[in-house]
Design an enzyme around this catalytic site. Structure first.
Site, PDB file in Angstrom:
ATOM      1  N   LYS A   4      31.398  25.460  37.054  1.00 39.23           N
ATOM      2  CA  LYS A   4      30.836  26.234  35.938  1.00 39.23           C
ATOM      3  C   LYS A   4      30.782  27.717  36.280  1.00 39.23           C
ATOM      4  O   LYS A   4      31.213  28.560  35.489  1.00 39.23           O
ATOM      5  CB  LYS A   4      29.415  25.732  35.640  1.00 39.23           C
ATOM      6  N   ASN A   5      30.258  28.033  37.466  1.00 42.06           N
ATOM      7  CA  ASN A   5      30.050  29.444  37.795  1.00 42.06           C
ATOM      8  C   ASN A   5      31.335  30.197  38.114  1.00 42.06           C
ATOM      9  O   ASN A   5      31.323  31.418  38.238  1.00 42.06           O
ATOM     10  CB  ASN A   5      29.065  29.585  38.966  1.00 42.06           C
TER      11      ASN A   5
ATOM     12  N   LEU B 181      21.547  46.432  38.649  1.00 40.89           N
ATOM     13  CA  LEU B 181      22.609  46.761  39.608  1.00 40.89           C
ATOM     14  C   LEU B 181      23.972  46.815  38.926  1.00 40.89           C
ATOM     15  O   LEU B 181      24.820  47.628  39.284  1.00 40.89           O
ATOM     16  CB  LEU B 181      22.620  45.741  40.757  1.00 40.89           C
TER      17      LEU B 181
ATOM     18  N   ARG C 188      15.296  38.285  37.168  1.00 42.69           N
ATOM     19  CA  ARG C 188      16.755  38.417  37.108  1.00 42.69           C
ATOM     20  C   ARG C 188      17.229  39.620  36.297  1.00 42.69           C
ATOM     21  O   ARG C 188      17.865  39.480  35.256  1.00 42.69           O
ATOM     22  CB  ARG C 188      17.378  37.136  36.545  1.00 42.69           C
ATOM     23  N   PRO C 189      16.930  40.822  36.757  1.00 43.98           N
ATOM     24  CA  PRO C 189      17.398  42.011  36.036  1.00 43.98           C
ATOM     25  C   PRO C 189      18.906  42.210  36.204  1.00 43.98           C
ATOM     26  O   PRO C 189      19.545  41.534  37.006  1.00 43.98           O
ATOM     27  CB  PRO C 189      16.629  43.147  36.714  1.00 43.98           C
ATOM     28  N   VAL C 190      19.457  43.144  35.407  1.00 43.02           N
ATOM     29  CA  VAL C 190      20.896  43.473  35.542  1.00 43.02           C
ATOM     30  C   VAL C 190      21.071  44.940  35.916  1.00 43.02           C
ATOM     31  O   VAL C 190      22.124  45.521  35.713  1.00 43.02           O
ATOM     32  CB  VAL C 190      21.690  43.138  34.257  1.00 43.02           C
TER      33      VAL C 190
ATOM     34  N   ARG D 236      24.013  21.706  30.605  1.00 47.13           N
ATOM     35  CA  ARG D 236      24.586  23.033  30.839  1.00 47.13           C
ATOM     36  C   ARG D 236      25.490  23.032  32.076  1.00 47.13           C
ATOM     37  O   ARG D 236      26.401  23.854  32.165  1.00 47.13           O
ATOM     38  CB  ARG D 236      23.471  24.065  31.053  1.00 47.13           C
TER      39      ARG D 236
ATOM     40  N   CYS E 201      14.045  34.754  32.757  1.00 52.09           N
ATOM     41  CA  CYS E 201      14.423  33.348  32.647  1.00 52.09           C
ATOM     42  C   CYS E 201      13.520  32.570  33.567  1.00 52.09           C
ATOM     43  O   CYS E 201      12.741  33.135  34.316  1.00 52.09           O
ATOM     44  CB  CYS E 201      15.886  33.129  32.984  1.00 52.09           C
TER      45      CYS E 201
ATOM     46  N   ARG F 298      22.413  33.553  30.536  1.00 49.84           N
ATOM     47  CA  ARG F 298      22.387  34.862  31.181  1.00 49.84           C
ATOM     48  C   ARG F 298      23.787  35.340  31.590  1.00 49.84           C
ATOM     49  O   ARG F 298      24.050  36.533  31.611  1.00 49.84           O
ATOM     50  CB  ARG F 298      21.519  34.798  32.433  1.00 49.84           C
TER      51      ARG F 298
ATOM     52  N   ASP G 247      21.243  27.509  44.707  1.00 54.74           N
ATOM     53  CA  ASP G 247      21.511  26.491  43.685  1.00 54.74           C
ATOM     54  C   ASP G 247      21.464  25.065  44.235  1.00 54.74           C
ATOM     55  O   ASP G 247      21.617  24.110  43.478  1.00 54.74           O
ATOM     56  CB  ASP G 247      22.876  26.744  43.019  1.00 54.74           C
TER      57      ASP G 247
END
Ligand code: UD1
Length: 427
Positions: free
Chosen positions: A22-23, A133, A129-131, A406, A124, A100, A314
């Site tokens: 998935k990732n 960067l 979990r900011p973005v 998911r 979440c 996300r 994970d």
């Protein structure tokens, strides 16, 4: 809402085919935005997150054509993506809030169109979990970024410019976003402290097949020389190391023996080391990974999550379920996300002995867990409950199955084929 009912205590025996990751698939799909020509992705898993990404890409004007249905085992599905023209540079809240990883369209849209408006993913369940960067690095490449009405509004006059980017913290999707953006930038981009996850390398290999010039694949320094355009390519998504790892734990926790067909041991070294130290036999074979815990005593082992090649965050919840049933104690420390122990209260309801101290959990093994109604708030936490349920005598019902859908393709079928008593209750 569907739930899953499991009657536990049965050692799993058999073969489980491992799906595409998935990732890896999510950033690979976003890469279509970089080229007007067709990108063909093979071995795509059949998952809700993939559908969400497909819907998001369609909203930007991507034409998608899927071949092959679910349920075909190894080989997965083939998806053709063609972005002749980007018709809309906005990624709307309704789609982004579902996943996300939608932030992965930001770099490609900006690189190709000079404009992107992407809803902020927001918080979440597993942490803030900011973005930030991702945004700082794009600014370094010449983008002007504003936050407006809950959206990231990014623009650049002409092309993004090559830059020397140094991530202060390892970020997987941040590295992927900037790697994609850099392939169409003017000049050379160096990404230092790049994430070394196999999914990042898989993306880099696909971009190279599309005509990108990238050095240092698999290392913490990626050097990208930008091109005017990328072209058509075909790429097979790598096997899902987290799905494979989860089923390795399923074999271990039920003291069973399972062949993980198609799993790639070279991506799973940290997990294999922990399982081996715990007393599980894990053997790389041609065609997969054989996990054998039959008649074996399993011991707790201390684990700390780290960026790849360290132990993956994970897999933390799933391995915690295993150590909840092991001999002795295990100290599990989570260093990537600040709120990733939500499975602990649910595991305790099944009889586990776990105490949390800041970002560490002390897991003292008990001789038996017992079935109970449980629910989880994120994907991997839900899987840890499935694993605990497979080991626990009695019946466990796991609510909120949509989390599992998911990230785990045909979960019930794959486990049932190895003897698990598992069924989905529609509701
Ligand atoms: C990806 C994976 C996810 C995995 C995680 C860590 C995908 C789609 N998801 O998530 O399954 O759990 O890597 O291996 O591939 N951070 C910031 N600012 C940023 C970006 C990140 O502070 O701009 C922090 C995060 O809050 C977190 C850490 O950095 O604490 C690592 O996050 P990151 O690697 O970015 O995770 P994701 O890419 O979202």
């Amino acid at each position: 809402m569907d739930s899953i009912r499991i009657r536990g205590g049965i050692p799993l025996k058999g073969t489980i085919p491992i799906s595409g990751a998935k990732n890896a698939a999510l950033p690979l799909m976003a890469a279509t935005l970089l080229s007007a020509e067709t990108l063909t992705l093979r071995n795509l898993p059949h998952l809700v997150d993939i559908t969400t990404m497909a819907n998001l890409l369609a909203s930007h004007g991507v034409a998608l054509h899927m071949n092959g249905g679910a349920g075909e085992g190894c080989g997965g599905r083939v998806l053709e993506l063609t972005t002749a023209r980007i018709t809309d540079t906005t990624a709307h809240y309704d789609l982004v809030r579902k996943m996300r990883a939608s932030i992965l369209v930001l770099g490609p849209l900006l690189a190709r169109e000079g404009r992107a408006r992407v809803s902020l993913p927001g918080g979440c369940a597993i942490g803030a979990r900011p973005v930030d960067l991702h945004l700082k690095a794009l600014e370094q490449m010449g983008a002007t970024i504003a936050i407006d009405g809950g959206y990231v509004d990014a623009r650049v006059d002409g092309r993004l410019k090559g830059a020397h980017l140094v991530f202060p913290q390892v970020t997987v999707t941040g590295t992927e976003n900037l790697l994609m953006a850099a392939t169409l930038a003017d000049g050379e981009t160096i990404i230092d402290n790049a994430a070394r996850e196999p999914e990042v390398a898989d993306l880099a290999h696909c971009l190279i097949a599309m005509g990108a010039e990238i050095e240092g694949v698999g290392t913490s320094r990626l050097v990208v020389r930008g091109k005017d355009a990328l072209h058509a390519a075909t790429h097979a998504v790598l096997p899902d190391r987290i799905e494979a790892g989860s089923y390795a734990v399923a074999a271990a926790i039920t003291r069973g023996k399972v062949l993980l067909e198609g799993a790639d041991a070279t991506h799973m070294a940290a997990l294999i080391k922990v399982l081996t130290a715990a007393g599980v036999s894990v053997e790389a074979r041609e065609g997969g990974l054989l996990v054998d815990a039959e008649n074996r005593a399993i011991r707790g082992v201390d684990v700390m999550t780290e960026p790849h090649p360290g132990f993956p965050t994970d897999m933390q919840a799933q391995v915690m379920a295993l150590f909840a049933t092991a001999e002795g104690a295990a100290l599990m420390t989570e260093t990537i996300f600040e709120n990733r122990f939500m499975h602990v209260p649910e595991l305790k309801r099944m009889g586990a002995d776990i105490n949390i101290h800041n970002n560490s959990a002390i897991v003292r093994g008990v001789s038996k867990l017992s079935g109970a109604p449980v629910m989880a708030t994120d994907l991997r936490a839900s899987m840890s409950l499935v694993l605990a349920a497979l080991a626990a005598p009695g019946e466990t019902t796991i609510a909120r199955v949509y989390h599992l859908d998911r990230g785990y393709e045909r979960l019930e079928q794959k486990l049932a084929a190895c003897g698990a008593e598992i069924e989905r209750l529609r509701g």
